[in-house]
Design a protein around this motif. Structure first.
Motif, PDB file in Angstrom:
ATOM      1  N   ILE A   1       2.062  22.019   6.771  1.00 12.91           N
ATOM      2  CA  ILE A   1       0.712  21.643   6.346  1.00 12.91           C
ATOM      3  C   ILE A   1      -0.238  22.654   6.969  1.00 12.91           C
ATOM      4  CG2 ILE A   1      -1.114  19.893   6.470  1.00 12.91           C
ATOM      5  CD1 ILE A   1       1.198  17.816   6.849  1.00 12.91           C
ATOM      6  N   GLU A   2      -1.129  23.194   6.145  1.00 13.60           N
ATOM      7  CA  GLU A   2      -2.111  24.148   6.639  1.00 13.60           C
ATOM      8  C   GLU A   2      -3.496  23.710   6.177  1.00 13.60           C
ATOM      9  OE1 GLU A   2      -0.035  28.402   6.852  1.00 13.60           O
ATOM     10  OE2 GLU A   2       0.026  27.537   4.829  1.00 13.60           O
ATOM     11  N   VAL A   3      -4.498  23.987   7.007  1.00 15.65           N
ATOM     12  CA  VAL A   3      -5.884  23.616   6.707  1.00 15.65           C
ATOM     13  C   VAL A   3      -6.742  24.873   6.797  1.00 15.65           C
ATOM     14  CG1 VAL A   3      -7.844  22.164   7.373  1.00 15.65           C
ATOM     15  CG2 VAL A   3      -5.502  21.319   7.700  1.00 15.65           C
ATOM     16  N   TRP A   4      -7.536  25.120   5.749  1.00 20.23           N
ATOM     17  CA  TRP A   4      -8.393  26.311   5.686  1.00 20.23           C
ATOM     18  C   TRP A   4      -9.846  25.919   5.467  1.00 20.23           C
ATOM     19  CZ3 TRP A   4      -3.815  25.900   3.018  1.00 20.23           C
ATOM     20  CH2 TRP A   4      -2.837  26.858   3.284  1.00 20.23           C
ATOM     21  N   ASN A   5     -10.734  26.805   5.909  1.00 20.03           N
ATOM     22  CA  ASN A   5     -12.144  26.710   5.586  1.00 20.03           C
ATOM     23  C   ASN A   5     -12.320  27.292   4.188  1.00 20.03           C
ATOM     24  OD1 ASN A   5     -14.983  27.156   5.432  1.00 20.03           O
ATOM     25  ND2 ASN A   5     -15.064  27.182   7.674  1.00 20.03           N
ATOM     26  N   VAL A   6     -13.105  26.654   3.325  1.00 20.47           N
ATOM     27  CA  VAL A   6     -13.263  27.152   1.956  1.00 20.47           C
ATOM     28  C   VAL A   6     -14.310  28.260   1.841  1.00 20.47           C
ATOM     29  CG1 VAL A   6     -12.495  24.994   0.912  1.00 20.47           C
ATOM     30  CG2 VAL A   6     -14.929  25.388   1.248  1.00 20.47           C
ATOM     31  N   SER A   7     -15.071  28.504   2.883  1.00 20.56           N
ATOM     32  CA  SER A   7     -16.108  29.532   2.797  1.00 20.56           C
ATOM     33  C   SER A   7     -15.481  30.924   2.683  1.00 20.56           C
ATOM     34  CB  SER A   7     -17.045  29.465   4.001  1.00 20.56           C
ATOM     35  OG  SER A   7     -16.332  29.740   5.176  1.00 20.56           O
ATOM     36  N   PRO A   8     -16.173  31.844   2.014  1.00 17.91           N
ATOM     37  CA  PRO A   8     -15.655  33.204   1.837  1.00 17.91           C
ATOM     38  C   PRO A   8     -15.418  33.890   3.180  1.00 17.91           C
ATOM     39  CG  PRO A   8     -17.574  32.844   0.441  1.00 17.91           C
ATOM     40  CD  PRO A   8     -17.463  31.657   1.356  1.00 17.91           C
TER      41      PRO A   8
ATOM     42  N   PHE B   1      -9.142  17.922  -0.178  1.00 15.72           N
ATOM     43  CA  PHE B   1     -10.396  18.415   0.392  1.00 15.72           C
ATOM     44  C   PHE B   1     -10.886  17.444   1.453  1.00 15.72           C
ATOM     45  CE2 PHE B   1     -10.877  21.070  -3.397  1.00 15.72           C
ATOM     46  CZ  PHE B   1     -11.485  22.204  -2.866  1.00 15.72           C
ATOM     47  N   SER B   2     -11.576  17.986   2.454  1.00 18.07           N
ATOM     48  CA  SER B   2     -12.221  17.147   3.459  1.00 18.07           C
ATOM     49  C   SER B   2     -13.418  16.441   2.821  1.00 18.07           C
ATOM     50  CB  SER B   2     -12.678  17.989   4.653  1.00 18.07           C
ATOM     51  OG  SER B   2     -13.635  18.950   4.249  1.00 18.07           O
ATOM     52  N   PRO B   3     -13.867  15.322   3.403  1.00 15.76           N
ATOM     53  CA  PRO B   3     -14.997  14.583   2.824  1.00 15.76           C
ATOM     54  C   PRO B   3     -16.272  15.408   2.674  1.00 15.76           C
ATOM     55  CG  PRO B   3     -13.879  13.244   4.462  1.00 15.76           C
ATOM     56  CD  PRO B   3     -13.288  14.621   4.538  1.00 15.76           C
ATOM     57  N   ASP B   4     -16.483  16.405   3.558  1.00 15.61           N
ATOM     58  CA  ASP B   4     -17.693  17.233   3.453  1.00 15.61           C
ATOM     59  C   ASP B   4     -17.474  18.490   2.600  1.00 15.61           C
ATOM     60  OD1 ASP B   4     -16.164  18.839   5.104  1.00 15.61           O
ATOM     61  OD2 ASP B   4     -17.588  18.836   6.777  1.00 15.61           O
ATOM     62  N   SER B   5     -16.288  18.609   1.989  1.00 18.40           N
ATOM     63  CA  SER B   5     -15.933  19.710   1.079  1.00 18.40           C
ATOM     64  C   SER B   5     -15.848  21.082   1.743  1.00 18.40           C
ATOM     65  CB  SER B   5     -16.917  19.787  -0.100  1.00 18.40           C
ATOM     66  OG  SER B   5     -16.924  18.582  -0.831  1.00 18.40           O
ATOM     67  N   THR B   6     -15.788  21.152   3.059  1.00 18.03           N
ATOM     68  CA  THR B   6     -15.728  22.444   3.744  1.00 18.03           C
ATOM     69  C   THR B   6     -14.301  22.899   4.045  1.00 18.03           C
ATOM     70  OG1 THR B   6     -15.927  21.453   5.933  1.00 18.03           O
ATOM     71  CG2 THR B   6     -17.986  22.116   4.812  1.00 18.03           C
ATOM     72  N   LEU B   7     -13.342  21.975   4.002  1.00 23.25           N
ATOM     73  CA  LEU B   7     -11.946  22.289   4.310  1.00 23.25           C
ATOM     74  C   LEU B   7     -11.055  21.892   3.145  1.00 23.25           C
ATOM     75  CD1 LEU B   7     -11.730  20.788   7.927  1.00 23.25           C
ATOM     76  CD2 LEU B   7     -12.230  23.164   7.303  1.00 23.25           C
TER      77      LEU B   7
ATOM     78  N   SER C   1     -12.903  33.581   5.237  1.00 20.35           N
ATOM     79  CA  SER C   1     -12.037  32.883   6.195  1.00 20.35           C
ATOM     80  C   SER C   1     -10.655  32.720   5.565  1.00 20.35           C
ATOM     81  CB  SER C   1     -12.636  31.531   6.561  1.00 20.35           C
ATOM     82  OG  SER C   1     -12.896  30.774   5.405  1.00 20.35           O
ATOM     83  N   ASP C   2      -9.745  33.648   5.896  1.00 21.05           N
ATOM     84  CA  ASP C   2      -8.445  33.680   5.249  1.00 21.05           C
ATOM     85  C   ASP C   2      -7.311  33.076   6.070  1.00 21.05           C
ATOM     86  OD1 ASP C   2      -9.551  34.905   3.021  1.00 21.05           O
ATOM     87  OD2 ASP C   2      -9.293  36.897   3.881  1.00 21.05           O
TER      88      ASP C   2
ATOM     89  N   LYS D   1     -11.821  32.145  -4.923  1.00 14.12           N
ATOM     90  CA  LYS D   1     -11.096  32.427  -3.687  1.00 14.12           C
ATOM     91  C   LYS D   1      -9.624  32.124  -3.899  1.00 14.12           C
ATOM     92  CE  LYS D   1     -11.102  31.603   1.263  1.00 14.12           C
ATOM     93  NZ  LYS D   1     -11.818  31.050   2.391  1.00 14.12           N
ATOM     94  N   ILE D   2      -8.782  32.986  -3.350  1.00 13.01           N
ATOM     95  CA  ILE D   2      -7.340  32.756  -3.352  1.00 13.01           C
ATOM     96  C   ILE D   2      -6.890  32.704  -1.902  1.00 13.01           C
ATOM     97  CG2 ILE D   2      -5.077  33.651  -3.992  1.00 13.01           C
ATOM     98  CD1 ILE D   2      -6.395  34.996  -6.396  1.00 13.01           C
ATOM     99  N   ILE D   3      -6.260  31.610  -1.532  1.00 11.88           N
ATOM    100  CA  ILE D   3      -5.769  31.397  -0.170  1.00 11.88           C
ATOM    101  C   ILE D   3      -4.244  31.495  -0.204  1.00 11.88           C
ATOM    102  CG2 ILE D   3      -5.580  29.733   1.708  1.00 11.88           C
ATOM    103  CD1 ILE D   3      -8.225  28.476   0.613  1.00 11.88           C
ATOM    104  N   ARG D   4      -3.676  32.285   0.685  1.00 13.70           N
ATOM    105  CA  ARG D   4      -2.220  32.442   0.750  1.00 13.70           C
ATOM    106  C   ARG D   4      -1.621  31.410   1.704  1.00 13.70           C
ATOM    107  NH1 ARG D   4      -1.364  35.381  -3.448  1.00 13.70           N
ATOM    108  NH2 ARG D   4      -2.691  37.191  -3.577  1.00 13.70           N
ATOM    109  N   ALA D   5      -0.713  30.608   1.190  1.00 15.35           N
ATOM    110  CA  ALA D   5      -0.001  29.625   1.998  1.00 15.35           C
ATOM    111  C   ALA D   5       1.355  30.212   2.400  1.00 15.35           C
ATOM    112  CB  ALA D   5       0.198  28.340   1.207  1.00 15.35           C
TER     113      ALA D   5
END
Length: 178
Positions: free
Chosen positions: A126-133, A110-116, A135-136, A97-101
């Motif tokens: 500062i920006e926060v993204w979901n790591v799941s496919p 990373f968040s403790p549950d590895s989802t963010l 969600s851009d 995955k490539i996320i554009r900042a």
């Protein structure tokens, strides 16, 4: 010769994986990620040539790395204004995955549950993204007044994020539940 001296320039970023047997590193000004695997004694590198694998590259200088706590991803970010997620559970460690900042990145967490994944930018954003496919768009965006973000860390509950700035050293806490 010392097998750990494979960086040609100053070591800019290094992070141990959550399992404690891998290390990702980047030389100053480099756009390549070196990936080291250790066996038994932490000073004994695996592989016949004892060289790190170059697992990833970005278009411009890499300034930040972080491993997801579940060990699934390595995130890299830098001057090309992208966060790249490298899937560690595959043999060839592909970029999945490539996320554009909005700006060049100076820190990642990373968040403790590895989802963010949170990215701190050189302009103080500062920006926060979901790591799941799929969600851009960022889930949260914050504007700091302290210039480039030096470090980010999620609180253990994953509901807040702390940041420090390079210029003023101020610690700020951001609520992610709003």
């Amino acid at each position: 010769p010392d097998p750990c001296k494979k960086h040609l320039l100053w070591l800019a970023v290094a992070r141990f994986g959550p399992e404690g047997t891998s290390l990702a590193s980047v030389s100053e000004g480099s756009k390549f990620i070196h990936f080291w695997k250790f066996r038994g004694n932490r000073h004994e590198l695996s592989g016949h040539d004892r060289s790190p694998d170059v697992v990833g590259r970005q278009e411009y200088r890499i300034r930040a790395l972080d491993f997801s706590p579940d060990g699934k991803y390595l995130a890299s970010g830098g001057n090309d204004c992208t966060i790249r997620l490298w899937e560690l559970r595959k043999d060839d460690i592909p970029c999945t995955k490539i996320i554009r900042a909005q700006e060049a990145l100076s820190s990642l967490a990373f968040s403790p549950d590895s989802t963010l994944v949170a990215g701190g930018c050189v302009n103080g954003a500062i920006e926060v993204w979901n790591v799941s496919p799929g969600s851009d768009e960022p889930l949260n965006s914050f504007a700091s007044t302290s210039g480039s973000i030096k470090s980010l860390v999620f609180f253990n509950d994953g509901k807040s994020l702390a940041s420090t700035g390079w210029t003023d050293g101020t610690l700020r806490v951001w609520n992610l539940t709003h």
